[in-house]
Design a protein around this motif. Structure first.
Motif, PDB file in Angstrom:
ATOM      1  N   LEU A 111      -4.272 -46.009  62.144  1.00  0.00           N
ATOM      2  CA  LEU A 111      -3.468 -45.695  61.083  1.00  0.00           C
ATOM      3  C   LEU A 111      -3.691 -43.972  60.808  1.00  0.00           C
ATOM      4  O   LEU A 111      -2.766 -43.474  60.283  1.00  0.00           O
ATOM      5  N   ARG A 112      -5.030 -43.673  60.823  1.00  0.00           N
ATOM      6  CA  ARG A 112      -5.190 -42.322  60.703  1.00  0.00           C
ATOM      7  C   ARG A 112      -4.797 -41.353  61.848  1.00  0.00           C
ATOM      8  O   ARG A 112      -4.374 -40.103  61.731  1.00  0.00           O
ATOM      9  N   SER A 113      -4.546 -41.843  62.853  1.00  0.00           N
ATOM     10  CA  SER A 113      -3.961 -41.190  64.173  1.00  0.00           C
ATOM     11  C   SER A 113      -2.602 -41.104  64.214  1.00  0.00           C
ATOM     12  O   SER A 113      -1.914 -40.549  65.075  1.00  0.00           O
ATOM     13  N   LEU A 114      -1.547 -41.490  62.979  1.00  0.00           N
ATOM     14  CA  LEU A 114      -0.366 -41.846  63.161  1.00  0.00           C
ATOM     15  C   LEU A 114       0.359 -40.536  63.437  1.00  0.00           C
ATOM     16  O   LEU A 114       1.433 -40.363  63.882  1.00  0.00           O
ATOM     17  N   PRO A 115      -0.099 -39.536  62.707  1.00  0.00           N
ATOM     18  CA  PRO A 115       0.592 -38.059  62.667  1.00  0.00           C
ATOM     19  C   PRO A 115       0.790 -37.494  64.118  1.00  0.00           C
ATOM     20  O   PRO A 115       1.869 -37.167  64.521  1.00  0.00           O
ATOM     21  N   THR A 116      -0.253 -37.657  64.921  1.00  0.00           N
ATOM     22  CA  THR A 116      -0.077 -37.200  66.140  1.00  0.00           C
ATOM     23  C   THR A 116       0.859 -38.075  67.004  1.00  0.00           C
ATOM     24  O   THR A 116       1.555 -37.445  67.870  1.00  0.00           O
ATOM     25  N   ILE A 117       0.723 -39.455  66.948  1.00  0.00           N
ATOM     26  CA  ILE A 117       1.763 -40.288  67.696  1.00  0.00           C
ATOM     27  C   ILE A 117       3.076 -40.037  67.216  1.00  0.00           C
ATOM     28  O   ILE A 117       4.078 -39.882  67.945  1.00  0.00           O
ATOM     29  N   PHE A 118       3.382 -39.860  65.735  1.00  0.00           N
ATOM     30  CA  PHE A 118       4.800 -39.811  65.383  1.00  0.00           C
ATOM     31  C   PHE A 118       5.389 -38.447  65.797  1.00  0.00           C
ATOM     32  O   PHE A 118       6.554 -38.566  66.013  1.00  0.00           O
ATOM     33  N   GLU A 119       4.361 -37.289  65.715  1.00  0.00           N
ATOM     34  CA  GLU A 119       4.967 -36.050  66.042  1.00  0.00           C
ATOM     35  C   GLU A 119       5.699 -35.947  67.428  1.00  0.00           C
ATOM     36  O   GLU A 119       6.453 -35.500  67.808  1.00  0.00           O
ATOM     37  N   ALA A 120       4.732 -36.666  68.478  1.00  0.00           N
ATOM     38  CA  ALA A 120       4.978 -36.761  69.874  1.00  0.00           C
ATOM     39  C   ALA A 120       6.388 -37.543  69.904  1.00  0.00           C
ATOM     40  O   ALA A 120       7.331 -37.144  70.730  1.00  0.00           O
ATOM     41  N   LEU A 121       6.667 -38.787  69.293  1.00  0.00           N
ATOM     42  CA  LEU A 121       7.822 -39.662  69.406  1.00  0.00           C
ATOM     43  C   LEU A 121       8.908 -38.783  68.787  1.00  0.00           C
ATOM     44  O   LEU A 121      10.056 -38.475  69.472  1.00  0.00           O
ATOM     45  N   ILE A 122       8.730 -38.206  67.867  1.00  0.00           N
ATOM     46  CA  ILE A 122       9.918 -37.445  67.059  1.00  0.00           C
ATOM     47  C   ILE A 122      10.428 -36.149  68.021  1.00  0.00           C
ATOM     48  O   ILE A 122      11.520 -36.084  68.352  1.00  0.00           O
ATOM     49  N   ASN A 123       9.367 -35.546  68.781  1.00  0.00           N
ATOM     50  CA  ASN A 123       9.785 -34.478  69.425  1.00  0.00           C
ATOM     51  C   ASN A 123      10.289 -34.841  70.756  1.00  0.00           C
ATOM     52  O   ASN A 123      11.363 -34.265  71.259  1.00  0.00           O
ATOM     53  N   GLU A 124      10.077 -36.154  71.246  1.00  0.00           N
ATOM     54  CA  GLU A 124      10.723 -36.647  72.236  1.00  0.00           C
ATOM     55  C   GLU A 124      11.934 -37.109  71.986  1.00  0.00           C
ATOM     56  O   GLU A 124      13.097 -36.937  72.707  1.00  0.00           O
ATOM     57  N   ALA A 125      12.373 -37.787  70.629  1.00  0.00           N
ATOM     58  CA  ALA A 125      13.817 -38.048  70.396  1.00  0.00           C
ATOM     59  C   ALA A 125      14.543 -36.884  70.379  1.00  0.00           C
ATOM     60  O   ALA A 125      15.816 -36.827  70.657  1.00  0.00           O
ATOM     61  N   ARG A 126      13.756 -35.837  69.966  1.00  0.00           N
ATOM     62  CA  ARG A 126      14.761 -34.335  69.574  1.00  0.00           C
ATOM     63  C   ARG A 126      15.104 -34.074  70.700  1.00  0.00           C
ATOM     64  O   ARG A 126      16.219 -33.525  71.097  1.00  0.00           O
ATOM     65  N   PHE A 127      14.216 -34.062  71.923  1.00  0.00           N
ATOM     66  CA  PHE A 127      14.478 -33.589  73.239  1.00  0.00           C
ATOM     67  C   PHE A 127      15.450 -34.323  73.819  1.00  0.00           C
ATOM     68  O   PHE A 127      16.628 -33.610  74.360  1.00  0.00           O
ATOM     69  N   ARG A 128      15.605 -35.618  73.633  1.00  0.00           N
ATOM     70  CA  ARG A 128      16.730 -36.335  74.393  1.00  0.00           C
ATOM     71  C   ARG A 128      18.016 -36.153  73.663  1.00  0.00           C
ATOM     72  O   ARG A 128      19.072 -36.103  74.525  1.00  0.00           O
ATOM     73  N   PHE A 129      17.906 -35.754  72.352  1.00  0.00           N
ATOM     74  CA  PHE A 129      19.234 -35.377  71.427  1.00  0.00           C
ATOM     75  C   PHE A 129      19.610 -34.078  72.040  1.00  0.00           C
ATOM     76  O   PHE A 129      20.901 -33.972  72.502  1.00  0.00           O
ATOM     77  N   GLU A 130      18.739 -33.351  72.175  1.00  0.00           N
ATOM     78  CA  GLU A 130      19.209 -31.825  72.701  1.00  0.00           C
ATOM     79  C   GLU A 130      19.686 -31.994  74.369  1.00  0.00           C
ATOM     80  O   GLU A 130      20.387 -31.002  74.624  1.00  0.00           O
ATOM     81  N   GLU A 131      18.853 -32.958  75.064  1.00  0.00           N
ATOM     82  CA  GLU A 131      19.549 -32.876  76.310  1.00  0.00           C
ATOM     83  C   GLU A 131      20.941 -33.319  76.495  1.00  0.00           C
ATOM     84  O   GLU A 131      21.536 -32.743  77.404  1.00  0.00           O
ATOM     85  N   ARG A 132      21.430 -34.301  75.664  1.00  0.00           N
ATOM     86  CA  ARG A 132      22.647 -34.784  75.635  1.00  0.00           C
ATOM     87  C   ARG A 132      23.614 -33.711  75.202  1.00  0.00           C
ATOM     88  O   ARG A 132      24.685 -33.704  75.817  1.00  0.00           O
ATOM     89  N   ARG A 133      23.248 -32.941  74.254  1.00  0.00           N
ATOM     90  CA  ARG A 133      23.977 -31.777  73.879  1.00  0.00           C
ATOM     91  C   ARG A 133      24.259 -30.739  74.722  1.00  0.00           C
ATOM     92  O   ARG A 133      25.365 -30.279  74.846  1.00  0.00           O
ATOM     93  N   MET A 134      23.104 -30.575  75.644  1.00  0.00           N
ATOM     94  CA  MET A 134      23.267 -29.445  76.645  1.00  0.00           C
ATOM     95  C   MET A 134      24.240 -29.971  77.832  1.00  0.00           C
ATOM     96  O   MET A 134      24.969 -28.974  78.349  1.00  0.00           O
ATOM     97  N   LYS A 135      24.302 -31.238  78.012  1.00  0.00           N
ATOM     98  CA  LYS A 135      25.339 -31.668  79.367  1.00  0.00           C
ATOM     99  C   LYS A 135      26.480 -31.240  78.895  1.00  0.00           C
ATOM    100  O   LYS A 135      27.495 -31.104  79.421  1.00  0.00           O
ATOM    101  N   LYS A 136      26.994 -31.616  77.459  1.00  0.00           N
ATOM    102  CA  LYS A 136      28.247 -31.442  77.038  1.00  0.00           C
ATOM    103  C   LYS A 136      28.479 -29.973  77.042  1.00  0.00           C
ATOM    104  O   LYS A 136      29.522 -29.583  77.479  1.00  0.00           O
ATOM    105  N   ASP A 137      27.536 -29.044  76.773  1.00  0.00           N
ATOM    106  CA  ASP A 137      28.009 -27.743  76.655  1.00  0.00           C
ATOM    107  C   ASP A 137      28.287 -27.330  78.059  1.00  0.00           C
ATOM    108  O   ASP A 137      28.891 -26.359  78.324  1.00  0.00           O
TER     109      ASP A 137
END
Length: 412
Positions: A111-137
């Motif tokens: 529970l105390r380590s959640l910030p590290t795990i959550f930040e990695a998961l969020i950045n990974e989700a943002r990356f995948r969102f960015e990847e899809r946007r890039m392919k359209k461009d």
């Protein structure tokens, strides 16, 4: 500057909420909302654009799995982490079948380590969102695609015959060099050979047209190593096979996963030591053998281990796991008495291979009582030495309690 993270924690246990908030208290980049029921959480989600939602499995009213299902009806991309105090393989399978992003078993450390795990998961989700946007461009125009590639927050590359034909600036930054220095290099020449056995893949082989995801370590130009996630998509163009790929640095996520794993291993070992201290009915040497056996089973990857007790100024072997001759080879090359001063790691030559050793002394009260020694082929880092120092301290406490309990029984 790091973009703020907005997350929602759906948790009904006030003690767990307090632990979670304590873990986030030093992370100003996180904005945390709390919901104590699934219904309250589902009311909040449409009103705020959350970067991640954490859902407790056991909730009053609507269950955590039902909350997950409702979230996925509206949003397929937001990371959703299932948190449970009853970690079973069946629950984990059900959670992933309902498209949970990750799964965390409750403990104080996790529970105390959640910030590290959550930040990695969020950045990974943002990356995948960015990847899809890039392919359209890229489909709009070649000019726009080049601009996006050079300004992408992720490493992008193109391979032909396994060699780099194009990489962007971020890709060069990940490897610690100019991007032109990578042109013509073979993809696998930049990977750490030790990580091959750690590679994880999804999808089919490269002969198919589905993307492949691999996690591996790369060797930067300065010799340092980083964990990356490589996405590989085979492309056929004018009767030639090309590969379009992207790279994201996941070192922090992997370190977080390692910390969680080691935390769970430590809890398991300490629980076993505590049980032995209060309930073991055999002799002292049998207690040492039992403790060493459970320690080796929990850690895995070690070829040999031993527990020595200090008797009349000499270290006497009381427990052994693995080949005796290998452990004796270690003893012959070191000063055992010197090892009683502090924990150490060493690399020593065995008959046909180098072995890495960690040794940590343990005490009975203030008195030096013995030495715990483990050896393996893989290098041992300073973080593991700190881990073993903690285990050895608890091993000493186990013996202290055991001897006090036995002394009391003899008097009675």
């Amino acid at each position: 500057m790091t973009k703020p993270y907005r997350i929602l924690i759906i948790e009904d246990d006030p003690d767990d909420v307090e632990l979670v908030l304590l873990g986030f208290s030093k992370h100003e980049e996180f904005f945390v909302d709390i919901a104590t029921t699934g219904e309250e959480g589902l009311e909040k989600i449409p009103k705020t654009r959350y970067d991640l939602v954490s859902v407790d499995f056991a909730l009053p009213g609507i269950s955590g799995l039902d909350v997950l299902e409702e979230i996925r009806k509206a949003d397929q991309d937001v990371p959703v982490v299932m948190v449970t105090g009853r970690g079973t393989e069946e629950l984990q399978v059900v959670a992933f079948e309902k498209f949970a992003t990750s799964y965390v078993i409750k403990s104080v450390d996790s529970l105390r380590s959640l910030p590290t795990i959550f930040e990695a998961l969020i950045n990974e989700a943002r990356f995948r969102f960015e990847e899809r946007r890039m392919k359209k461009d890229v489909e709009r125009s070649e000019t726009v695609s080049r601009y996006i590639l050079e300004n992408s927050p992720m490493g992008i590359y193109v391979l032909q015959n396994g060699c780099f034909k194009m990489v962007n600036s971020k890709f060069g930054e990940i490897f610690g060099c100019e991007k032109v220095d990578l042109i013509g290099e073979h993809f696998w020449s930049l990977a750490d050979p030790e990580s091959f056995e750690c590679v994880e893949s999804t999808g089919k082989d490269a002969s198919s047209k589905r993307s492949i995801v691999k996690e591996l370590r790369i060797v930067r130009k300065d010799g340092s190593k980083r964990w990356v996630e490589a996405r590989i998509a085979p492309l056929d163009y004018q009767d030639e096979r090309w590969v379009l790929g992207s790279l994201v640095d996941i070192t922090e996520r992997k370190e977080g996963e390692k910390d969680l794993l080691m935390g769970n291993i430590k809890l398991t070992i300490l629980y076993s030591l505590a049980l032995n201290a209060i309930d073991f009915r055999g002799r002292e040497e049998d207690l040492m053998k039992e403790a060493l056996s459970e320690l080796m089973a929990g850690l895995k990857g070690f070829d040999v281990g031993g527990v020595f007790l200090l008797e009349e100024g000499r270290l006497v072997l009381q427990a052994l796991e693995g080949p005796l001759e290998v452990l004796m080879g270690f003893v012959d090359q070191v000063d055992p008495q010197g090892l009683l001063e502090r924990g150490e790691t060493k690399m020593l030559d065995d008959v046909d291979r180098p072995l890495f050793w960690v040794s940590t002394p343990f005490c009975n009260g203030e008195e030096r009582r013995g030495l715990l020694v483990l050896g393996r082929e893989k290098e041992i880092g300073p973080d593991f030495l700190e881990f073993m120092d903690d285990i050895a301290w608890h091993l000493g406490k186990m013996m202290e309690i055991f001897l006090l309990r036995r002394s009391h029984s003899e008097k009675v």
